[in-house]
Design an enzyme around this catalytic site. Structure first.
Site, PDB file in Angstrom:
ATOM      1  N   LYS A  54       0.841  -1.212   0.000  1.00 48.63           N
ATOM      2  CA  LYS A  54       0.000   0.000   0.000  1.00 48.63           C
ATOM      3  C   LYS A  54       0.870   1.254   0.000  1.00 48.63           C
ATOM      4  CE  LYS A  54      -3.920  -2.364   2.034  1.00 48.63           C
ATOM      5  NZ  LYS A  54      -4.670  -2.799   3.220  1.00 48.63           N
ATOM      6  N   GLN A  98      -4.928  -1.539   9.377  1.00 45.22           N
ATOM      7  CA  GLN A  98      -4.860  -2.870   8.770  1.00 45.22           C
ATOM      8  C   GLN A  98      -5.479  -3.907   9.707  1.00 45.22           C
ATOM      9  OE1 GLN A  98      -3.797  -3.392   5.621  1.00 45.22           O
ATOM     10  NE2 GLN A  98      -4.228  -5.567   5.756  1.00 45.22           N
ATOM     11  N   ASP A 121     -11.258   3.042   3.872  1.00 41.71           N
ATOM     12  CA  ASP A 121     -11.568   1.611   3.788  1.00 41.71           C
ATOM     13  C   ASP A 121     -13.063   1.391   3.586  1.00 41.71           C
ATOM     14  OD1 ASP A 121      -9.806  -0.521   3.805  1.00 41.71           O
ATOM     15  OD2 ASP A 121      -9.327  -0.311   5.922  1.00 41.71           O
TER      16      ASP A 121
END
Ligand code: GUN
Length: 284
Positions: A54, A98, A121
Protein backbone atom coordinates in the site's frame (compact mmCIF):
# COMPACT_ATOMS: atom_id res chain seq x y z
CA UNK A 1 -12.71 -22.78 -25.06
CA UNK A 2 -10.75 -21.56 -22.04
CA UNK A 3 -11.89 -18.35 -20.35
CA UNK A 4 -10.26 -15.00 -21.01
CA UNK A 5 -8.11 -14.04 -18.02
CA UNK A 6 -8.99 -10.69 -16.47
CA UNK A 7 -5.58 -9.10 -15.96
CA UNK A 8 -6.04 -7.20 -12.69
CA UNK A 9 -2.45 -6.01 -12.73
CA UNK A 10 -2.77 -4.35 -16.12
CA UNK A 11 -6.17 -2.81 -15.35
CA UNK A 12 -4.81 -1.53 -12.02
CA UNK A 13 -1.83 0.08 -13.78
CA UNK A 14 -4.16 2.01 -16.08
CA UNK A 15 -6.20 3.26 -13.12
CA UNK A 16 -3.09 4.17 -11.14
CA UNK A 17 -1.77 6.27 -14.02
CA UNK A 18 -5.04 8.25 -14.02
CA UNK A 19 -4.90 8.62 -10.20
CA UNK A 20 -1.31 9.87 -10.44
CA UNK A 21 -2.37 12.52 -12.97
CA UNK A 22 -5.20 13.64 -10.65
CA UNK A 23 -2.82 13.73 -7.66
CA UNK A 24 -0.55 16.05 -9.64
CA UNK A 25 -3.49 18.40 -10.29
CA UNK A 26 -4.39 18.26 -6.59
CA UNK A 27 -0.82 19.24 -5.68
CA UNK A 28 -0.95 22.25 -8.01
CA UNK A 29 -4.35 23.34 -6.63
CA UNK A 30 -3.61 22.85 -2.92
CA UNK A 31 0.15 22.89 -2.50
CA UNK A 32 0.23 19.40 -1.02
CA UNK A 33 -0.34 15.82 -2.09
CA UNK A 34 -3.36 13.75 -1.05
CA UNK A 35 -2.25 11.85 2.08
CA UNK A 36 -2.85 8.39 3.50
CA UNK A 37 -1.90 7.08 6.95
CA UNK A 38 -1.63 3.32 7.41
CA UNK A 39 -1.61 1.76 10.87
CA UNK A 40 -0.31 -1.77 11.39
CA UNK A 41 -0.46 -3.31 14.85
CA UNK A 42 1.29 -6.59 15.56
CA UNK A 43 3.41 -8.97 13.51
CA UNK A 44 1.01 -10.68 11.11
CA UNK A 45 3.27 -11.49 8.15
CA UNK A 46 0.57 -11.19 5.48
CA UNK A 47 -0.59 -7.84 6.89
CA UNK A 48 2.99 -6.54 6.80
CA UNK A 49 3.21 -7.40 3.08
CA UNK A 50 -0.16 -5.72 2.35
CA UNK A 51 0.91 -2.57 4.20
CA UNK A 52 4.26 -2.47 2.37
CA UNK A 53 2.42 -2.77 -0.95
CA UNK A 54 0.00 0.00 0.00
CA UNK A 55 2.82 2.39 0.90
CA UNK A 56 4.69 1.57 -2.34
CA UNK A 57 1.53 2.14 -4.36
CA UNK A 58 1.07 5.57 -2.74
CA UNK A 59 4.60 6.52 -3.68
CA UNK A 60 4.07 5.50 -7.31
CA UNK A 61 0.81 7.46 -7.50
CA UNK A 62 2.29 10.62 -5.93
CA UNK A 63 0.20 10.22 -2.79
CA UNK A 64 1.86 11.18 0.49
CA UNK A 65 1.87 8.32 2.98
CA UNK A 66 2.82 7.76 6.58
CA UNK A 67 3.05 4.29 8.12
CA UNK A 68 2.75 3.50 11.82
CA UNK A 69 3.90 0.07 12.97
CA UNK A 70 2.80 -0.58 16.54
CA UNK A 71 3.68 -3.59 18.69
CA UNK A 72 1.26 -6.49 19.20
CA UNK A 73 0.78 -5.44 22.82
CA UNK A 74 -0.36 -1.91 21.89
CA UNK A 75 -3.24 -0.73 24.06
CA UNK A 76 -6.63 0.40 22.87
CA UNK A 77 -5.99 3.89 24.23
CA UNK A 78 -2.66 4.19 22.35
CA UNK A 79 -4.37 3.22 19.11
CA UNK A 80 -7.23 5.66 19.73
CA UNK A 81 -4.77 8.45 20.54
CA UNK A 82 -2.95 7.88 17.24
CA UNK A 83 -6.22 7.89 15.31
CA UNK A 84 -7.35 11.12 16.99
CA UNK A 85 -4.01 12.72 16.06
CA UNK A 86 -4.41 11.60 12.42
CA UNK A 87 -8.05 12.78 12.33
CA UNK A 88 -6.72 16.26 13.11
CA UNK A 89 -3.72 16.11 10.74
CA UNK A 90 -4.37 18.29 7.67
CA UNK A 91 -1.77 16.39 5.61
CA UNK A 92 -3.80 13.19 6.04
CA UNK A 93 -6.99 12.61 4.02
CA UNK A 94 -7.35 8.89 4.58
CA UNK A 95 -6.68 6.59 7.53
CA UNK A 96 -6.44 2.82 7.21
CA UNK A 97 -6.09 0.45 10.14
CA UNK A 98 -4.86 -2.87 8.77
CA UNK A 99 -6.97 -5.80 9.93
CA UNK A 100 -6.84 -8.13 11.75
CA UNK A 101 -5.89 -6.25 14.91
CA UNK A 102 -4.05 -8.12 17.70
CA UNK A 103 -6.20 -10.38 19.90
CA UNK A 104 -8.00 -8.51 22.66
CA UNK A 105 -8.53 -5.31 20.67
CA UNK A 106 -12.06 -4.71 19.48
CA UNK A 107 -11.71 -3.70 15.82
CA UNK A 108 -15.17 -2.09 15.65
CA UNK A 109 -14.29 0.28 18.47
CA UNK A 110 -11.01 1.28 16.77
CA UNK A 111 -12.54 1.72 13.31
CA UNK A 112 -15.36 3.81 14.79
CA UNK A 113 -12.77 6.37 15.94
CA UNK A 114 -11.69 7.16 12.36
CA UNK A 115 -13.35 10.35 11.11
CA UNK A 116 -15.93 9.15 8.51
CA UNK A 117 -14.54 11.61 5.92
CA UNK A 118 -11.13 9.92 6.29
CA UNK A 119 -12.49 6.35 6.27
CA UNK A 120 -10.91 5.28 2.97
CA UNK A 121 -11.57 1.61 3.79
CA UNK A 122 -15.31 2.30 3.81
CA UNK A 123 -15.77 0.18 6.94
CA UNK A 124 -17.36 2.83 9.21
CA UNK A 125 -21.07 2.82 9.93
CA UNK A 126 -21.30 6.19 8.13
CA UNK A 127 -19.69 5.01 4.89
CA UNK A 128 -21.31 1.55 5.02
CA UNK A 129 -24.64 3.28 5.71
CA UNK A 130 -24.18 5.66 2.78
CA UNK A 131 -23.47 2.66 0.55
CA UNK A 132 -26.57 0.90 1.89
CA UNK A 133 -28.71 3.96 1.11
CA UNK A 134 -27.19 4.30 -2.36
CA UNK A 135 -25.63 7.71 -1.68
CA UNK A 136 -22.20 9.18 -2.32
CA UNK A 137 -19.68 7.20 -0.28
CA UNK A 138 -16.18 5.83 0.07
CA UNK A 139 -16.98 2.23 -0.85
CA UNK A 140 -14.93 -0.65 0.53
CA UNK A 141 -11.92 -1.17 -1.72
CA UNK A 142 -12.07 -4.87 -2.61
CA UNK A 143 -15.75 -4.77 -3.64
CA UNK A 144 -15.17 -1.55 -5.62
CA UNK A 145 -12.24 -3.25 -7.37
CA UNK A 146 -14.42 -6.28 -8.21
CA UNK A 147 -16.96 -4.00 -9.90
CA UNK A 148 -14.24 -2.40 -12.04
CA UNK A 149 -12.93 -5.85 -13.04
CA UNK A 150 -16.43 -6.98 -14.05
CA UNK A 151 -16.91 -3.77 -16.06
CA UNK A 152 -13.55 -4.33 -17.79
CA UNK A 153 -15.02 -7.37 -19.54
CA UNK A 154 -17.51 -5.11 -21.34
CA UNK A 155 -20.52 -7.06 -20.06
CA UNK A 156 -23.49 -5.00 -18.87
CA UNK A 157 -24.18 -5.81 -15.20
CA UNK A 158 -27.82 -4.64 -15.51
CA UNK A 159 -30.27 -7.52 -15.12
CA UNK A 160 -27.57 -10.16 -14.66
CA UNK A 161 -27.82 -12.68 -11.85
CA UNK A 162 -24.82 -12.07 -9.60
CA UNK A 163 -24.08 -14.66 -6.93
CA UNK A 164 -21.70 -13.63 -4.16
CA UNK A 165 -20.33 -16.52 -2.10
CA UNK A 166 -19.29 -14.89 1.17
CA UNK A 167 -21.02 -12.49 3.56
CA UNK A 168 -18.21 -10.59 5.28
CA UNK A 169 -18.53 -6.92 6.14
CA UNK A 170 -15.33 -6.27 4.15
CA UNK A 171 -16.29 -7.97 0.87
CA UNK A 172 -19.51 -9.99 0.56
CA UNK A 173 -22.04 -7.53 1.98
CA UNK A 174 -20.69 -4.32 0.39
CA UNK A 175 -20.19 -6.08 -2.95
CA UNK A 176 -23.81 -7.27 -2.92
CA UNK A 177 -24.89 -3.65 -2.40
CA UNK A 178 -22.63 -2.34 -5.19
CA UNK A 179 -23.96 -5.01 -7.58
CA UNK A 180 -27.52 -3.98 -6.66
CA UNK A 181 -26.59 -0.36 -7.44
CA UNK A 182 -25.50 -1.62 -10.85
CA UNK A 183 -28.94 -3.21 -11.29
CA UNK A 184 -27.89 -6.84 -10.94
CA UNK A 185 -30.19 -9.41 -9.36
CA UNK A 186 -28.11 -10.43 -6.36
CA UNK A 187 -27.97 -13.62 -4.31
CA UNK A 188 -25.65 -13.81 -1.30
CA UNK A 189 -24.52 -17.33 -0.34
CA UNK A 190 -22.05 -18.52 2.27
CA UNK A 191 -20.40 -21.58 3.73
CA UNK A 192 -23.66 -22.78 5.27
CA UNK A 193 -25.85 -22.32 2.20
CA UNK A 194 -27.75 -25.54 1.41
CA UNK A 195 -27.26 -26.92 -2.11
CA UNK A 196 -24.84 -24.16 -3.08
CA UNK A 197 -24.08 -25.57 -6.58
CA UNK A 198 -27.75 -25.24 -7.59
CA UNK A 199 -27.44 -21.50 -6.89
CA UNK A 200 -23.94 -20.84 -8.22
CA UNK A 201 -24.88 -22.58 -11.48
CA UNK A 202 -27.45 -19.81 -12.06
CA UNK A 203 -24.84 -17.06 -11.81
CA UNK A 204 -23.98 -14.87 -14.80
CA UNK A 205 -21.50 -13.22 -12.43
CA UNK A 206 -20.03 -15.42 -9.71
CA UNK A 207 -17.84 -14.06 -6.92
CA UNK A 208 -15.84 -16.27 -4.56
CA UNK A 209 -15.29 -14.38 -1.29
CA UNK A 210 -15.67 -17.08 1.32
CA UNK A 211 -12.00 -17.52 2.30
CA UNK A 212 -11.85 -21.27 1.66
CA UNK A 213 -9.22 -22.65 -0.71
CA UNK A 214 -10.72 -23.77 -4.06
CA UNK A 215 -14.21 -23.93 -2.57
CA UNK A 216 -15.88 -23.26 -5.93
CA UNK A 217 -15.24 -25.94 -8.57
CA UNK A 218 -15.81 -25.80 -12.31
CA UNK A 219 -18.93 -27.97 -12.09
CA UNK A 220 -20.55 -25.28 -9.91
CA UNK A 221 -20.18 -22.66 -12.64
CA UNK A 222 -22.58 -21.82 -15.46
CA UNK A 223 -20.96 -21.90 -18.89
CA UNK A 224 -20.11 -18.35 -19.95
CA UNK A 225 -20.09 -16.81 -16.47
CA UNK A 226 -17.80 -14.01 -15.32
CA UNK A 227 -15.90 -15.41 -12.31
CA UNK A 228 -14.24 -13.08 -9.81
CA UNK A 229 -12.02 -14.74 -7.21
CA UNK A 230 -11.42 -12.68 -4.08
CA UNK A 231 -9.77 -15.51 -2.14
CA UNK A 232 -6.19 -15.30 -0.89
CA UNK A 233 -5.53 -18.65 0.79
CA UNK A 234 -1.93 -19.51 1.67
CA UNK A 235 -1.07 -23.20 1.55
CA UNK A 236 2.40 -24.78 1.39
CA UNK A 237 3.95 -21.41 0.48
CA UNK A 238 1.58 -20.92 -2.46
CA UNK A 239 -1.44 -18.70 -2.96
CA UNK A 240 -4.81 -20.19 -3.85
CA UNK A 241 -8.12 -18.54 -4.60
CA UNK A 242 -11.59 -19.52 -3.47
CA UNK A 243 -12.14 -20.86 -7.00
CA UNK A 244 -10.48 -23.99 -8.39
CA UNK A 245 -8.86 -22.26 -11.37
CA UNK A 246 -8.08 -25.32 -13.54
CA UNK A 247 -11.70 -26.51 -13.69
CA UNK A 248 -13.28 -23.03 -13.59
CA UNK A 249 -11.28 -21.70 -16.55
CA UNK A 250 -12.98 -24.33 -18.77
CA UNK A 251 -16.48 -23.10 -17.87
CA UNK A 252 -16.20 -19.33 -17.43
CA UNK A 253 -15.89 -16.80 -20.26
CA UNK A 254 -13.91 -14.43 -18.04
CA UNK A 255 -12.00 -15.23 -14.85
CA UNK A 256 -9.61 -13.45 -12.48
CA UNK A 257 -6.38 -15.24 -11.52
CA UNK A 258 -4.91 -15.50 -8.00
CA UNK A 259 -2.57 -13.70 -7.64
CA UNK A 260 -2.87 -10.88 -10.20
CA UNK A 261 -6.65 -10.44 -10.25
CA UNK A 262 -8.53 -8.71 -7.46
CA UNK A 263 -5.49 -7.93 -5.26
CA UNK A 264 -3.95 -5.14 -7.37
CA UNK A 265 -7.39 -3.53 -7.77
CA UNK A 266 -7.99 -3.43 -4.01
CA UNK A 267 -4.95 -1.23 -3.51
CA UNK A 268 -5.89 0.86 -6.54
CA UNK A 269 -9.33 1.58 -5.07
CA UNK A 270 -7.61 2.59 -1.82
CA UNK A 271 -5.62 5.19 -3.78
CA UNK A 272 -8.82 6.29 -5.54
CA UNK A 273 -10.63 6.66 -2.20
CA UNK A 274 -7.73 8.66 -0.74
CA UNK A 275 -7.87 11.05 -3.69
CA UNK A 276 -11.67 11.24 -3.41
CA UNK A 277 -11.45 11.99 0.33
CA UNK A 278 -8.81 14.66 -0.32
CA UNK A 279 -10.97 16.32 -2.98
CA UNK A 280 -14.05 16.16 -0.72
CA UNK A 281 -12.16 17.93 2.08
CA UNK A 282 -11.38 20.74 -0.40
CA UNK A 283 -14.81 20.53 -2.12
CA UNK A 284 -13.10 19.93 -5.44
N1 GUN B 1 -7.21 -6.83 5.88
C1 GUN B 1 -7.56 -7.57 4.80
N2 GUN B 1 -8.16 -6.81 3.87
C2 GUN B 1 -8.22 -5.55 4.38
C3 GUN B 1 -8.68 -4.32 3.86
O1 GUN B 1 -9.24 -4.21 2.77
N3 GUN B 1 -8.53 -3.26 4.71
C4 GUN B 1 -7.98 -3.36 5.92
N4 GUN B 1 -7.89 -2.26 6.67
N5 GUN B 1 -7.50 -4.49 6.41
C5 GUN B 1 -7.62 -5.58 5.64
Amino acid sequence: MAAEIIDGKKIAEQYRAAIKASSAKFLVAHGRKPGLAVILAGDDAASAVYVKNKIAACEQADIYSSAYHLPANVSKSELLELIHMLNADIKIDGILVQLPLPKGINASEILAAIHPQKDVDGFSTTQAGNLMLGGECLAACTPAGCIELIKSTGIDITGKHAVVVGRSNIVGKPLALLLLQHHATVTVCHSKTVNLPAITKQADILVGAVGIKEFIKGDMIKKGAVVIDVGINRFDGKLYGDVEFESAVKKAFYITPVPGGVGPMTITMLLANTLKAACAIHNM
